[in-house]
Write a protein that holds these residues in place. Structure first.
Motif, PDB file in Angstrom:
ATOM      1  N   GLY A  73       0.744  -1.363   0.266  1.00 19.34           N
ATOM      2  CA  GLY A  73      -0.127  -0.218   0.146  1.00 19.34           C
ATOM      3  C   GLY A  73       1.346   1.229   0.026  1.00 19.34           C
ATOM      4  O   GLY A  73       0.346   2.693  -0.472  1.00 19.34           O
ATOM      5  N   ARG A  74       1.791   0.667   0.372  1.00 21.53           N
ATOM      6  CA  ARG A  74       2.680   2.006   0.416  1.00 21.53           C
ATOM      7  C   ARG A  74       3.642   2.632  -1.247  1.00 21.53           C
ATOM      8  O   ARG A  74       3.444   1.818  -2.354  1.00 21.53           O
ATOM      9  CB  ARG A  74       4.190   2.048   1.788  1.00 21.53           C
ATOM     10  N   TRP A  75       4.113   4.022  -1.133  1.00 23.46           N
ATOM     11  CA  TRP A  75       4.705   3.785  -2.447  1.00 23.46           C
ATOM     12  C   TRP A  75       3.896   4.936  -3.660  1.00 23.46           C
ATOM     13  O   TRP A  75       3.906   3.966  -4.611  1.00 23.46           O
ATOM     14  CB  TRP A  75       5.774   3.447  -2.444  1.00 23.46           C
ATOM     15  N   PHE A  76       2.264   4.812  -3.404  1.00 25.32           N
ATOM     16  CA  PHE A  76       1.832   4.978  -4.855  1.00 25.32           C
ATOM     17  C   PHE A  76       2.102   5.848  -5.184  1.00 25.32           C
ATOM     18  O   PHE A  76       3.092   7.537  -4.974  1.00 25.32           O
ATOM     19  CB  PHE A  76       0.366   4.856  -3.562  1.00 25.32           C
ATOM     20  N   MET A  77       2.221   6.054  -6.439  1.00 23.74           N
ATOM     21  CA  MET A  77       2.765   6.748  -7.833  1.00 23.74           C
ATOM     22  C   MET A  77       1.217   6.852  -8.832  1.00 23.74           C
ATOM     23  O   MET A  77       0.874   5.605  -9.132  1.00 23.74           O
ATOM     24  CB  MET A  77       3.739   6.413  -7.943  1.00 23.74           C
ATOM     25  N   GLU A  78       1.523   7.726  -9.181  1.00 28.53           N
ATOM     26  CA  GLU A  78       0.484   8.269 -10.118  1.00 28.53           C
ATOM     27  C   GLU A  78       1.594   8.398 -10.827  1.00 28.53           C
ATOM     28  O   GLU A  78       3.242   9.625 -10.920  1.00 28.53           O
ATOM     29  CB  GLU A  78      -0.314   9.406  -9.912  1.00 28.53           C
TER      30      GLU A  78
END
Lengths: 493, 135
Positions: A254-259
């Motif tokens: 769930g961490r390090w979400f990137m767009e």
């Protein structure tokens, strides 16, 4: 074979060699590739063939941080997944996107660009575009159009290929339906990943229809291909046996979400009217390696400059429309027609950018549950301040090269030394179950297999350690081809 | 050969942008013709910018001088360009060295941000000299 899961008996037990959960670009590519491989495949689609509100509502959640499109509108929960509204932009990640960059936290894929090339070639066919060749000079020559006279060691020209776009649920429906070894279940929703006693393997998948029919899938190997938001959501929500959820001993799920932060019509570029911008300002039909495709060019900084300046990747397209109608934000109070009479091209640039991974940009479980009883998703998307400063610097370099080459000048929206424009999302959800050779730093290994769970694989943008700036679908499909090869050769039964 | 940016087009466009907030009246359509230059550099400036672009150069120069903030800062900023012009025997030579200087500045990443426009200090100094020639 397509099967409506609502026709199953309550408590049905499905078995397969490989169970693919999710029928979007990644899941359908996997199923197509596993046909005729001797493996029995179960493909679960969390919706019907066409999108519907009842299914979209399962995607509702809460956004904190940068507010973007509604979570239940940016994705499509149906057979074919989000390709139902895919724009079709395709370009591979750049070679250096796969490399470790000291200034880019979390960078360095455990897969090289060279290893990906054969899979990109196959992906290009799957998404119905031209050959795997991204030489802008060759394509511009084929079109009889010049490329701008930048020093290519500083500013390079790139181009995208446009998929028609391929609606996977439509284009590949018959191939899936007629495959004797693939059973695709519609309205089939994963509700829990159940682990075995030692918690080292998946025992079975608990599933149900939206209407309440419950069933299980037991397979030798399982692939979650639910997208960059639902993959972590399902791992986190399967927390009955392990409080941190499945495959999450590292705490990275769930961490390090990137767009890809998109900055539409942001910088304004003046280019002398004697320059021919046709290659950049329209979509062109052309053959690439003898396959017809549509291309659109843009500009970017060279890899050498990005490395020297420690800058993330980005690509700017030139807006196709005339900028005179939008000069109000550049020059408030100046009549719109003033610029148009003056002979130069005045062009807005739209930038698609790489963001540096940020552990606080994350998917978590929120409050409330959906109609399946699963916790709602909460997405906190953030972009680091350093990225805005880096983008400002990147545009300075573009501006200086425009001036040096006597091509033009650039206006850059800036505030306090940072690029200043509202970021928009691309609907590109990446990084939430990142790939890393270390089980401490990643959720999956180089084969996309979960470090903690031997017979569980993850597919899609969630495994990207870094996102580059290229639209992710082509890479997602290429990785699916790669994973299919791995599964066909019997890895980790 | 790479086509060069037409200086007049550039100046007019940039002028429209950078002077819009404080100096919009100077660049609006239908500006009165600029007064004659009263400067020892008049010939050079007209040769470089083009006579009909001087008003735009003046407007940009005014904004640049405002951004520099003080006469001392302006002297420091304009000095190298003035020295460059003083060293030239004629207007043609001055235009050539000015063009070269602008190119060198961009190539060397010596740039100035004027309200978001990324410009060369020399071209801004030229604009400021035009401004001063009118004031």
């Amino acid at each position: 074979m397509l099967i409506d899961a609502r026709t199953l008996a309550d408590g049905a037990e499905i078995t397969a060699d490989v169970c693919i959960v999710g029928a979007g670009a990644a899941g359908i590519t996997l199923a197509l590739e596993l046909r005729n491989s001797g493996l029995a495949v179960a493909l679960l689609a969390g919706g019907l063939e066409k999108p519907g509100d009842a299914y979209q509502n399962l995607y509702r959640g809460r956004m904190t941080g940068i507010d973007t499109w509604d979570l239940h509108r940016m994705r499509v929960r149906a057979f074919g997944g989000t390709t139902h509204h895919w724009g079709g932009w395709c370009r591979p990640l750049s070679p250096e996107d796969f490399e470790r960059r000291a200034w880019m936290p979390g960078s360095g894929w455990p897969v090289t660009y060279a290893e990906m090339v054969p899979y990109y070639r196959r992906a290009q066919e799957t998404v119905q575009i031209g050959g795997f060749s991204y030489d802008p000079v060759a394509v511009a020559d084929a079109l009889g159009m010049p490329i701008l006279g930048f020093d290519p060691d500083v500013v390079e020209t790139r181009f995208y290929q446009y998929s028609p776009p391929t609606r996977f649920g439509t284009v590949y429906r018959q191939a899936i339906a007629s495959a004797p070894d693939v059973r695709a279940y519609l309205d089939a929703h994963l509700t829990e990943i159940v682990l075995d006693g030692p918690r080292a393997r998946v025992s079975h998948l608990a599933c149900r229809t939206l209407g309440g029919t419950r069933f299980t899938v037991t397979a030798a190997r399982h692939v979650l291909a639910l997208g960059g938001l639902e993959n972590p959501r399902m791992l986190l929500a399967s927390n009955r046996q392990l409080p941190e959820g499945v495959a999450n001993r590292s705490g990275q799920v769930g961490r390090w979400f990137m767009e890809h932060p998109h900055y539409y019509s942001a910088p304004a570029m003046i280019v002398d009217a004697r320059n021919d911008l046709r290659f950049y300002r329209a979509v062109h039909d052309v053959d690439v390696e003898a396959r017809p495709t549509r291309v659109r060019a843009g500009i970017a900084l060279s890899a050498a400059v990005r490395a020297a300046e420690k800058l993330p990747n980005f690509t700017c397209t030139l807006d196709t429309g005339d900028a005179t109608g939008a000069t109000g934000s550049v020059a408030p109070g100046v009549a719109d027609g003033l610029l148009a009479r003056r002979g130069s091209h005045v062009v807005r640039l739209s930038a698609r950018t790489e963001q540096t991974p940020d552990p606080d940009s994350a998917v978590t479980l929120g409050e409330g549950v959906d109609a399946l009883g699963l916790p709602r998703l909460e997405l906190h998307w953030s972009v680091r301040d350093e990225d805005d400063r880096a983008l400002r610097r990147a545009f300075e370099i573009v501006a200086a090269e425009l001036g040096r080459a006597s091509l033009g000048r650039l206006w850059v929206p800036t505030e306090d030394g940072r690029f200043s424009w509202d970021p928009q999302p691309g609907g590109h959800h990446m990084g939430t179950t990142r790939m890393d050779t270390s089980p401490d730093r990643g959720v999956v290994d180089a084969d996309s297999r979960c470090h903690d769970v031997a017979n569980l694989y993850l597919a899609g943008g969630s495994v990207f350690p870094t996102g580059g700036d290229a639209n992710p679908t082509l890479t997602i499909v290429a990785l699916a081809h790669r994973l299919a090869d791995h599964l066909k050769t019997g890895g980790a039964r | 050969m790479k086509p060069g940016l037409a200086r007049r087009d550039f100046l007019r466009t940039v002028a429209a942008a950078v002077v819009a907030l404080p100096l919009a009246s100077l660049t609006a359509c239908g500006d009165p013709p600029p007064p004659p230059l009263d400067s020892e550099y008049a010939e050079i400036l007209a040769a470089y910018f083009g006579a009909d672009a001087l008003a735009d150069a003046r407007a940009i120069g005014a904004r640049y001088l405002e951004a520099l903030g003080s006469d001392d800062a302006a002297e420091v900023a304009l000095g190298p360009t003035r020295a460059l012009l003083d060293a030239q025997p004629d207007a043609a030579g001055a235009v050539a060295v000015l063009q070269a200087a602008v190119t060198v500045e961009f190539a060397g990443d010596r740039i100035y941000d004027l309200d978001g426009w990324i410009l060369s200090p020399t071209e801004l100094a030229l604009c400021a000299l035009v401004t001063r020639a009118w004031t």
